[in-house]
Design a protein around this motif. Structure first.
Motif, PDB file in Angstrom:
ATOM      1  N   VAL A 254      -0.931 -11.876  17.820  1.00 11.74           N
ATOM      2  CA  VAL A 254      -0.776 -10.894  16.753  1.00 11.74           C
ATOM      3  C   VAL A 254      -2.140 -10.260  16.493  1.00 11.74           C
ATOM      4  O   VAL A 254      -3.097 -10.953  16.161  1.00 11.74           O
ATOM      5  CB  VAL A 254      -0.246 -11.543  15.464  1.00 11.74           C
ATOM      6  CG1 VAL A 254      -0.127 -10.499  14.354  1.00 11.74           C
ATOM      7  CG2 VAL A 254       1.099 -12.217  15.716  1.00 11.74           C
ATOM      8  N   ILE A 255      -2.221  -8.949  16.684  1.00 16.41           N
ATOM      9  CA  ILE A 255      -3.476  -8.229  16.458  1.00 16.41           C
ATOM     10  C   ILE A 255      -3.471  -7.699  15.025  1.00 16.41           C
ATOM     11  O   ILE A 255      -2.599  -6.912  14.650  1.00 16.41           O
ATOM     12  CB  ILE A 255      -3.646  -7.090  17.469  1.00 16.41           C
ATOM     13  CG1 ILE A 255      -3.624  -7.649  18.895  1.00 16.41           C
ATOM     14  CG2 ILE A 255      -4.949  -6.337  17.206  1.00 16.41           C
ATOM     15  CD1 ILE A 255      -3.684  -6.597  19.979  1.00 16.41           C
ATOM     16  N   ALA A 256      -4.431  -8.165  14.228  1.00 16.86           N
ATOM     17  CA  ALA A 256      -4.459  -7.854  12.799  1.00 16.86           C
ATOM     18  C   ALA A 256      -5.428  -6.727  12.506  1.00 16.86           C
ATOM     19  O   ALA A 256      -6.580  -6.744  12.950  1.00 16.86           O
ATOM     20  CB  ALA A 256      -4.865  -9.100  12.017  1.00 16.86           C
ATOM     21  N   GLN A 257      -4.950  -5.751  11.750  1.00 19.38           N
ATOM     22  CA  GLN A 257      -5.793  -4.643  11.313  1.00 19.38           C
ATOM     23  C   GLN A 257      -5.514  -4.361   9.836  1.00 19.38           C
ATOM     24  O   GLN A 257      -4.405  -4.605   9.353  1.00 19.38           O
ATOM     25  CB  GLN A 257      -5.521  -3.393  12.144  1.00 19.38           C
ATOM     26  CG  GLN A 257      -5.782  -3.586  13.635  1.00 19.38           C
ATOM     27  CD  GLN A 257      -5.780  -2.282  14.393  1.00 19.38           C
ATOM     28  OE1 GLN A 257      -6.626  -1.426  14.178  1.00 19.38           O
ATOM     29  NE2 GLN A 257      -4.826  -2.135  15.302  1.00 19.38           N
ATOM     30  N   PRO A 258      -6.514  -3.842   9.103  1.00 12.87           N
ATOM     31  CA  PRO A 258      -6.356  -3.622   7.655  1.00 12.87           C
ATOM     32  C   PRO A 258      -5.562  -2.357   7.339  1.00 12.87           C
ATOM     33  O   PRO A 258      -6.089  -1.366   6.818  1.00 12.87           O
ATOM     34  CB  PRO A 258      -7.800  -3.517   7.172  1.00 12.87           C
ATOM     35  CG  PRO A 258      -8.548  -2.982   8.343  1.00 12.87           C
ATOM     36  CD  PRO A 258      -7.881  -3.578   9.563  1.00 12.87           C
ATOM     37  N   THR A 259      -4.289  -2.392   7.615  1.00 13.61           N
ATOM     38  CA  THR A 259      -3.405  -1.269   7.349  1.00 13.61           C
ATOM     39  C   THR A 259      -2.911  -1.317   5.906  1.00 13.61           C
ATOM     40  O   THR A 259      -3.172  -2.279   5.169  1.00 13.61           O
ATOM     41  CB  THR A 259      -2.213  -1.300   8.304  1.00 13.61           C
ATOM     42  OG1 THR A 259      -1.460  -2.506   8.055  1.00 13.61           O
ATOM     43  CG2 THR A 259      -2.665  -1.289   9.756  1.00 13.61           C
ATOM     44  N   GLU A 260      -2.149  -0.298   5.512  1.00 15.66           N
ATOM     45  CA  GLU A 260      -1.592  -0.261   4.159  1.00 15.66           C
ATOM     46  C   GLU A 260      -0.593  -1.386   3.928  1.00 15.66           C
ATOM     47  O   GLU A 260      -0.288  -1.722   2.774  1.00 15.66           O
ATOM     48  CB  GLU A 260      -0.919   1.092   3.916  1.00 15.66           C
ATOM     49  CG  GLU A 260      -1.902   2.260   3.862  1.00 15.66           C
ATOM     50  CD  GLU A 260      -1.201   3.578   3.565  1.00 15.66           C
ATOM     51  OE1 GLU A 260       0.039   3.560   3.407  1.00 15.66           O
ATOM     52  OE2 GLU A 260      -1.901   4.606   3.486  1.00 15.66           O
ATOM     53  N   ALA A 280      -5.608 -12.943   7.476  1.00 21.07           N
ATOM     54  CA  ALA A 280      -4.930 -13.918   6.621  1.00 21.07           C
ATOM     55  C   ALA A 280      -3.467 -13.519   6.395  1.00 21.07           C
ATOM     56  O   ALA A 280      -2.555 -14.355   6.465  1.00 21.07           O
ATOM     57  CB  ALA A 280      -5.650 -14.042   5.283  1.00 21.07           C
ATOM     58  N   TYR A 281      -3.250 -12.240   6.137  1.00 20.31           N
ATOM     59  CA  TYR A 281      -1.885 -11.743   5.905  1.00 20.31           C
ATOM     60  C   TYR A 281      -0.984 -12.015   7.107  1.00 20.31           C
ATOM     61  O   TYR A 281       0.121 -12.560   6.971  1.00 20.31           O
ATOM     62  CB  TYR A 281      -1.926 -10.246   5.603  1.00 20.31           C
ATOM     63  CG  TYR A 281      -0.570  -9.581   5.608  1.00 20.31           C
ATOM     64  CD1 TYR A 281       0.317  -9.752   4.548  1.00 20.31           C
ATOM     65  CD2 TYR A 281      -0.162  -8.798   6.699  1.00 20.31           C
ATOM     66  CE1 TYR A 281       1.576  -9.159   4.562  1.00 20.31           C
ATOM     67  CE2 TYR A 281       1.080  -8.204   6.715  1.00 20.31           C
ATOM     68  CZ  TYR A 281       1.954  -8.383   5.645  1.00 20.31           C
ATOM     69  OH  TYR A 281       3.208  -7.800   5.671  1.00 20.31           O
ATOM     70  N   HIS A 282      -1.449 -11.659   8.278  1.00 22.44           N
ATOM     71  CA  HIS A 282      -0.602 -11.829   9.461  1.00 22.44           C
ATOM     72  C   HIS A 282      -0.400 -13.310   9.797  1.00 22.44           C
ATOM     73  O   HIS A 282       0.683 -13.696  10.271  1.00 22.44           O
ATOM     74  CB  HIS A 282      -1.198 -11.067  10.638  1.00 22.44           C
ATOM     75  CG  HIS A 282      -0.999  -9.588  10.537  1.00 22.44           C
ATOM     76  ND1 HIS A 282       0.228  -8.984  10.772  1.00 22.44           N
ATOM     77  CD2 HIS A 282      -1.855  -8.586  10.194  1.00 22.44           C
ATOM     78  CE1 HIS A 282       0.117  -7.676  10.598  1.00 22.44           C
ATOM     79  NE2 HIS A 282      -1.127  -7.415  10.250  1.00 22.44           N
ATOM     80  N   ALA A 283      -1.397 -14.147   9.532  1.00 19.40           N
ATOM     81  CA  ALA A 283      -1.210 -15.583   9.740  1.00 19.40           C
ATOM     82  C   ALA A 283      -0.148 -16.138   8.796  1.00 19.40           C
ATOM     83  O   ALA A 283       0.699 -16.944   9.200  1.00 19.40           O
ATOM     84  CB  ALA A 283      -2.538 -16.310   9.530  1.00 19.40           C
ATOM     85  N   LEU A 284      -0.178 -15.695   7.559  1.00 21.49           N
ATOM     86  CA  LEU A 284       0.802 -16.168   6.581  1.00 21.49           C
ATOM     87  C   LEU A 284       2.202 -15.656   6.895  1.00 21.49           C
ATOM     88  O   LEU A 284       3.199 -16.348   6.663  1.00 21.49           O
ATOM     89  CB  LEU A 284       0.369 -15.744   5.173  1.00 21.49           C
ATOM     90  CG  LEU A 284      -0.866 -16.482   4.643  1.00 21.49           C
ATOM     91  CD1 LEU A 284      -1.467 -15.741   3.462  1.00 21.49           C
ATOM     92  CD2 LEU A 284      -0.499 -17.917   4.248  1.00 21.49           C
ATOM     93  N   LEU A 289       5.742 -16.972   5.162  1.00 19.93           N
ATOM     94  CA  LEU A 289       5.717 -16.539   3.774  1.00 19.93           C
ATOM     95  C   LEU A 289       6.240 -15.114   3.640  1.00 19.93           C
ATOM     96  O   LEU A 289       6.058 -14.291   4.534  1.00 19.93           O
ATOM     97  CB  LEU A 289       4.284 -16.601   3.219  1.00 19.93           C
ATOM     98  CG  LEU A 289       3.991 -17.753   2.246  1.00 19.93           C
ATOM     99  CD1 LEU A 289       4.281 -19.085   2.880  1.00 19.93           C
ATOM    100  CD2 LEU A 289       2.562 -17.681   1.749  1.00 19.93           C
ATOM    101  N   SER A 290       6.865 -14.841   2.521  1.00 16.31           N
ATOM    102  CA  SER A 290       7.380 -13.501   2.252  1.00 16.31           C
ATOM    103  C   SER A 290       6.247 -12.583   1.834  1.00 16.31           C
ATOM    104  O   SER A 290       5.170 -13.036   1.410  1.00 16.31           O
ATOM    105  CB  SER A 290       8.422 -13.546   1.129  1.00 16.31           C
ATOM    106  OG  SER A 290       7.795 -13.867  -0.113  1.00 16.31           O
ATOM    107  N   TYR A 291       6.500 -11.283   1.929  1.00  9.59           N
ATOM    108  CA  TYR A 291       5.506 -10.308   1.500  1.00  9.59           C
ATOM    109  C   TYR A 291       5.186 -10.507   0.023  1.00  9.59           C
ATOM    110  O   TYR A 291       4.014 -10.435  -0.376  1.00  9.59           O
ATOM    111  CB  TYR A 291       6.011  -8.885   1.737  1.00  9.59           C
ATOM    112  CG  TYR A 291       5.017  -7.835   1.300  1.00  9.59           C
ATOM    113  CD1 TYR A 291       4.029  -7.389   2.175  1.00  9.59           C
ATOM    114  CD2 TYR A 291       5.035  -7.312   0.005  1.00  9.59           C
ATOM    115  CE1 TYR A 291       3.092  -6.436   1.778  1.00  9.59           C
ATOM    116  CE2 TYR A 291       4.100  -6.362  -0.399  1.00  9.59           C
ATOM    117  CZ  TYR A 291       3.136  -5.936   0.493  1.00  9.59           C
ATOM    118  OH  TYR A 291       2.208  -4.994   0.086  1.00  9.59           O
TER     119      TYR A 291
END
Length: 449
Positions: A254-260, A280-284, A289-291
């Motif tokens: 999963v490639i994580a970027q600081p999107t909206e 952290a968001y993409h790992a969770l 975990l839910s949004y």
């Protein structure tokens, strides 16, 4: 085949602990070993006086023997395993001696991961690993998940949590390159690997960037390719390819970027923390975990002490502790974040040289000159490098000072209402301070005094 229990692994063993230190992690490891092993020898190059606070906690254990101020080759023979502390030199003759005698070399956090029997979220990166790990752990707790925080956390022995590991649903572990050496010894990687960033660092320890990346790569290199997941920034993905590890990543990356899509973290300053929040968001999300749960956790996260953390505001001046900014890249990111929020920045800088390239320090000096940052220097082996670069650019710098109280006192005099004073060293802490935590604590005492 029935997996060996942790009790069976430790009971009756004769162990040498190489490195005690003052941060508390190794003390907790030693206490655990004293309770579960037959004999424990603790050896450290520091003497008894230097390690007095750590030794005092362990003198009540009759099966602990201390060899301080030196290492003896005989303590690396006839043992069931060596427990190596973080930062032991790569070419240690004592570790080599143990290997020649067929003695396994272990590290405490990897032993926890091997025997805990719970899922591991492992986080590494040159920068951002502390904030990302704490953000993940905090958000899990807020969502009602029984999560353990461990790894590279000051004062916390992850190994000592092994008897109670079953009380947790998951462990969030901050893993620096040294701790990942232990994962490499066991050919072990976390089931969910998070890799925030990779940049030049620790060149006073590693002979090359290739060797540095080799230790970092243990975060994913031993995953089950079908079950493991790697969450990483694009910069890390590029580094994986550049250093020849593309074939060792799991199938799911999963490639994580600081999107909206990534919820805001109101208490975290700077663009670089948006990247931390993204991984952290993409790992969770991978964890399940839910949004809404992530959004709630991110909103209440207050950051980590010593990572551009606000200490106090006094007479209109904000004081920030960024003691873990031990590289020019990290100092640059923190200073840039404050330049965007305050009239002017006064930065306390300097320390022990980590042999990072001149180009990185030149980029830091360029930022300081361009933004008219006032620099107050601390003494250290690396400080003359920065002082020279600042002088070449006509940037304002004072010192170097030989103590934190002198540096903070001068920074107070220079700051005006609307300004920020930040401890942003850009170098390691050795010399004037015991470690980076001691440096940050001294700064905070002076600021609050």
């Amino acid at each position: 085949m029935v997996a060996m229990s942790w009790q069976a692994f430790f009971t009756g063993k004769r162990v040498t602990v190489m490195g005690l230190g003052l941060l508390g992690r190794a003390v907790g490891d030693a206490e655990f070993l004293a309770l579960h092993c037959a004999e424990v020898t603790i050896t450290d190059l520091k003497d008894k006086e230097a390690l007095a606070t750590s030794v005092a906690r362990l003198t009540r254990y009759p099966n602990i023997r201390f060899v301080l101020g030196r290492h003896e080759l005989s303590d690396f023979e006839g043992r069931d395993f060596i427990l190596k502390a973080a930062g032991v030199p790569l070419e240690s003759p004592h570790i080599a001696h143990a290997r020649q005698h067929g003695i396994p070399v272990e590290m405490s956090t990897a032993l926890f991961a091997a025997f805990a029997g719970i899922p591991i979220i492992g986080v590494t990166g040159t920068r951002g690993k502390s904030t990302t790990t704490h953000l993940i752990h905090h958000t899990l707790l807020q969502a009602g998940v029984r999560a353990l925080l461990g790894g590279n956390v000051a004062g916390v022995s992850t190994l000592a949590h092994l008897p109670r590991a079953g009380e947790y649903e998951v462990a969030a572990l901050e893993l620096d390159s040294w701790q990942l050496q232990g994962f490499g010894e066991r050919r072990l990687s976390p089931q969910l690997a998070v890799f925030t960033s990779f940049m030049e660092d620790h060149q006073n320890y590693y002979p090359s960037m290739e060797r540095y990346f080799a230790d970092k790569a243990h975060i994913f290199a031993h995953q089950n390719k079908d079950e493991g997941v790697l969450v990483a920034s694009p910069q890390v993905i590029a580094a994986i390819g550049a250093y020849g590890y593309a074939r060792q990543v799991p199938k799911r990356v999963v490639i994580a970027q600081p999107t909206e899509e990534v919820p805001p973290t109101p208490q975290l300053l700077g663009a670089y923390n948006r990247w931390n929040a993204a991984v952290a968001y993409h790992a969770l999300r991978v964890w399940g975990l839910s949004y809404e749960d992530i959004q709630h956790g991110f909103a209440s996260f207050r950051g980590v002490p010593g990572r551009l953390s606000l200490v106090r505001e006094w007479e209109g001046v904000a004081f920030y502790n960024d003691t873990t900014a031990t590289t020019p890249q990290a100092a640059r990111a923190g200073i840039q974040a404050l330049v965007e929020r305050h009239k002017r920045v006064v930065a306390i800088m300097g320390g022990s040289d980590k042999r990072i390239s001149e180009e990185e320090y030149a980029a830091l000096a360029d930022l300081i000159a361009r933004e008219e940052v006032q620099v107050v220097l601390l003494e250290g082996s690396g400080t003359p490098r920065l002082a020279r670069l600042l002088e070449e650019r006509g940037a304002a710098a004072e010192g170097p000072y030989g103590s934190m109280d002198e540096a903070v006192s001068r920074a107070r005099e220079l700051a005006r209402a609307g300004d920020a004073v930040v401890l942003s060293p850009a170098f390691a802490s050795f010399g004037l301070f015991q470690n980076e935590f001691d440096r940050g604590e001294q700064f905070e005492r002076e600021v609050r005094g």
